[in-house]
Design a protein around this motif. Structure first.
Motif, mmCIF file in Angstrom:
data_model
loop_
_atom_site.group_PDB
_atom_site.id
_atom_site.type_symbol
_atom_site.label_atom_id
_atom_site.label_comp_id
_atom_site.label_asym_id
_atom_site.label_seq_id
_atom_site.Cartn_x
_atom_site.Cartn_y
_atom_site.Cartn_z
ATOM 1 N N LYS A 1 0.556 -1.080 -0.083
ATOM 2 C CA LYS A 1 -0.031 -0.090 -0.141
ATOM 3 C C LYS A 1 0.931 0.992 0.101
ATOM 4 C CE LYS A 1 -3.229 -1.250 -1.289
ATOM 5 N NZ LYS A 1 -3.430 -2.187 -2.537
ATOM 6 N N THR B 1 2.310 0.900 -5.074
ATOM 7 C CA THR B 1 3.507 -0.494 -5.392
ATOM 8 C C THR B 1 2.681 -0.348 -7.079
ATOM 9 O OG1 THR B 1 3.345 -1.395 -3.513
ATOM 10 C CG2 THR B 1 3.925 -2.554 -5.497
ATOM 11 N N THR B 2 1.702 -0.167 -7.410
ATOM 12 C CA THR B 2 1.107 -0.546 -8.797
ATOM 13 C C THR B 2 1.114 0.885 -9.109
ATOM 14 O OG1 THR B 2 -0.911 -0.796 -6.926
ATOM 15 C CG2 THR B 2 -1.564 -0.866 -9.798
ATOM 16 N N SER C 1 -4.673 2.882 4.037
ATOM 17 C CA SER C 1 -5.085 2.322 2.757
ATOM 18 C C SER C 1 -4.787 0.582 2.916
ATOM 19 C CB SER C 1 -3.366 2.546 2.172
ATOM 20 O OG SER C 1 -3.566 1.755 0.869
ATOM 21 N N ARG D 1 -8.743 6.117 -3.501
ATOM 22 C CA ARG D 1 -7.778 7.638 -3.045
ATOM 23 C C ARG D 1 -6.675 7.837 -3.935
ATOM 24 N NH1 ARG D 1 -11.463 10.331 0.587
ATOM 25 N NH2 ARG D 1 -10.226 12.170 -0.299
HETATM 26 P P1 A3P Z 1 -4.837 4.715 -0.932
HETATM 27 O O1 A3P Z 1 -5.832 3.089 -0.162
HETATM 28 O O2 A3P Z 1 -4.879 5.581 0.023
HETATM 29 O O3 A3P Z 1 -5.568 5.390 -2.341
HETATM 30 P P2 A3P Z 1 0.197 -0.297 -3.861
HETATM 31 O O4 A3P Z 1 0.105 -0.413 -4.838
HETATM 32 O O5 A3P Z 1 0.694 -0.539 -2.511
HETATM 33 O O6 A3P Z 1 -1.723 -1.540 -3.391
HETATM 34 O O7 A3P Z 1 -1.263 1.233 -3.057
HETATM 35 C C1 A3P Z 1 -1.521 1.486 -3.485
HETATM 36 C C2 A3P Z 1 -2.232 2.497 -3.100
HETATM 37 O O8 A3P Z 1 -2.091 3.410 -4.300
HETATM 38 C C3 A3P Z 1 -3.615 3.069 -3.008
HETATM 39 O O9 A3P Z 1 -3.487 4.036 -2.289
HETATM 40 C C4 A3P Z 1 -4.009 3.594 -4.422
HETATM 41 O O10 A3P Z 1 -5.056 4.401 -4.555
HETATM 42 C C5 A3P Z 1 -2.657 4.541 -4.691
HETATM 43 N N1 A3P Z 1 -2.388 4.460 -6.405
HETATM 44 C C6 A3P Z 1 -2.487 3.293 -7.183
HETATM 45 N N2 A3P Z 1 -2.396 3.434 -8.035
HETATM 46 C C7 A3P Z 1 -1.707 5.314 -8.326
HETATM 47 C C8 A3P Z 1 -1.567 6.244 -9.004
HETATM 48 N N3 A3P Z 1 -1.011 5.819 -10.310
HETATM 49 N N4 A3P Z 1 -0.786 6.853 -8.212
HETATM 50 C C9 A3P Z 1 -0.755 7.758 -7.017
HETATM 51 N N5 A3P Z 1 -1.086 6.361 -6.443
HETATM 52 C C10 A3P Z 1 -1.888 5.539 -7.092
#
Ligand code: A3P
Length: 305
Positions: free
Chosen positions: A48, A51-52, A143, A268
């Motif tokens: 969270k 990473t994505t 998150s 978010r």
């Molecule tokens: P929130 O839950 O605060 O919205 P991971 O990819 O490590 O699982 O993290 C997920 C978090 O990154 C989530 O945060 C998600 O909404 C946010 N996220 C996903 N894609 C994103 C992007 N392109 N730019 C910024 N934040 C992003």
């Protein structure tokens, strides 16, 4: 306890960090078997931390010659970034498998949530590169709580917010203690800036162009003068932006190869959403933990290169 709950929600400590049984299996498999190559690039994060987003950026950077950014058939239009950059312990080495990675084109991109000290030996011994993305633990906690609720088997009650928060403060969370995770990579980025790039989610949000250029440089695919004039930096940022990725059909309705819903990775995407969930006291409590750990480890006295 039902078996599925035990596997997903019960945490076990291994080499100083907390894992559920499902992920721990992959960790134990990848540690002895993953053979890093000098040209590999690994993205490391705690769950969270964004990473994505980084997966989307790194994939697009590396493949921008073969996959032009402004096309309807860019891989990101049809595939969630999680599947474009596989995770070592969840995807590749899950279910007691040792995958054949020979077909992966160089440079191979992988991700991991493993702490620095638990990375497979070959990662330390090879010249492969590491990118670490760190995020404010207050936002990570919020998150993670939302995500864990999505992850939980539907027959289980919603995960208790305060109890989970107290455990998080004690370091008991997926891949926690979060401070040891962050500090392990931070220290390495000071020791070995050629090998490790340390990025922060908040900085990326504030100055995306600057940090994308740093990332491209570090990954040995810097922007050419021509690309700069053509606005490629902004095109990549737009393609990989939260708004764009979240609104793609594949990320609204699709599922990962592991069966998990793509939409769960886009909530978010903001800095400071913790204020909507944590009290000021809870926020202060986490800040104090972070400050205390930073002081104890001398963080802040020297920035990585
Ligand atoms: P929130 O839950 O605060 O919205 P991971 O990819 O490590 O699982 O993290 C997920 C978090 O990154 C989530 O945060 C998600 O909404 C946010 N996220 C996903 N894609 C994103 C992007 N392109 N730019 C910024 N934040 C992003």
């Amino acid at each position: 306890l039902p078996k599925e709950k035990t596997r997903l929600m019960t945490l076990y400590k291994y080499q100083g960090f907390w894992y559920n049984a499902l992920w721990l299996e992959g960790v134990l498999e990848c540690q002895p078997h993953f053979q890093a190559q000098d040209t590999d690039i690994l993205l490391a994060t705690t769950p969270k931390s964004g990473t994505t987003w980084l997966k989307a950026l790194m994939f697009t950077l590396v493949n921008r010659k073969d996959c032009p950014i402004i096309t309807e058939d860019h891989p990101l239009v049809t595939t969630n970034p999680q599947d474009l950059v596989p995770n070592l312990e969840f995807d590749l080495y899950a279910n007691n498998q040792v995958p054949d990675l020979a077909s992966f084109a160089s440079p191979r991109l992988f991700s991991t949530h493993l702490p620095f000290t638990s990375l497979p030996k070959s990662v330390h011994e090879s010249a492969c590169k590491l990118v670490y993305l760190c995020r404010d633990p207050k936002d990570v906690f919020v998150s993670l709580w939302h995500f864990s609720n999505k992850l939980r088997p539907q027959n289980l009650d919603i995960i208790a917010f305060e109890e989970t928060f107290h455990k998080y403060c004690k370091g008991v969370s997926f891949y926690g203690p979060f401070w040891d995770h962050i500090l392990g990579y931070w220290n390495e980025s000071l020791r070995n800036p050629e090998k490790m790039l340390f990025l922060k989610y908040e900085d990326m949000k504030e100055q995306p162009r600057l940090h994308l250029r740093r990332l491209a440089q570090f990954m040995h695919c810097p922007f050419s003068a021509k690309e700069e004039t053509e606005g490629v930096v902004d095109e990549i940022l737009r393609l990989c932006s939260f708004g764009n990725l979240r609104n793609l059909e594949v990320n609204k309705d699709g599922k990962l190869s592991s069966g998990f819903e793509n939409s769960a990775f886009f909530r978010r995407g903001e800095v400071g959403d913790w204020k909507n969930y944590l009290t000021a006291e809870m926020g202060d409590q986490l800040d104090e933990i972070i400050e205390e750990k930073k002081k104890r480890h001398g963080v802040g006295q020297r920035e990585p290169a």
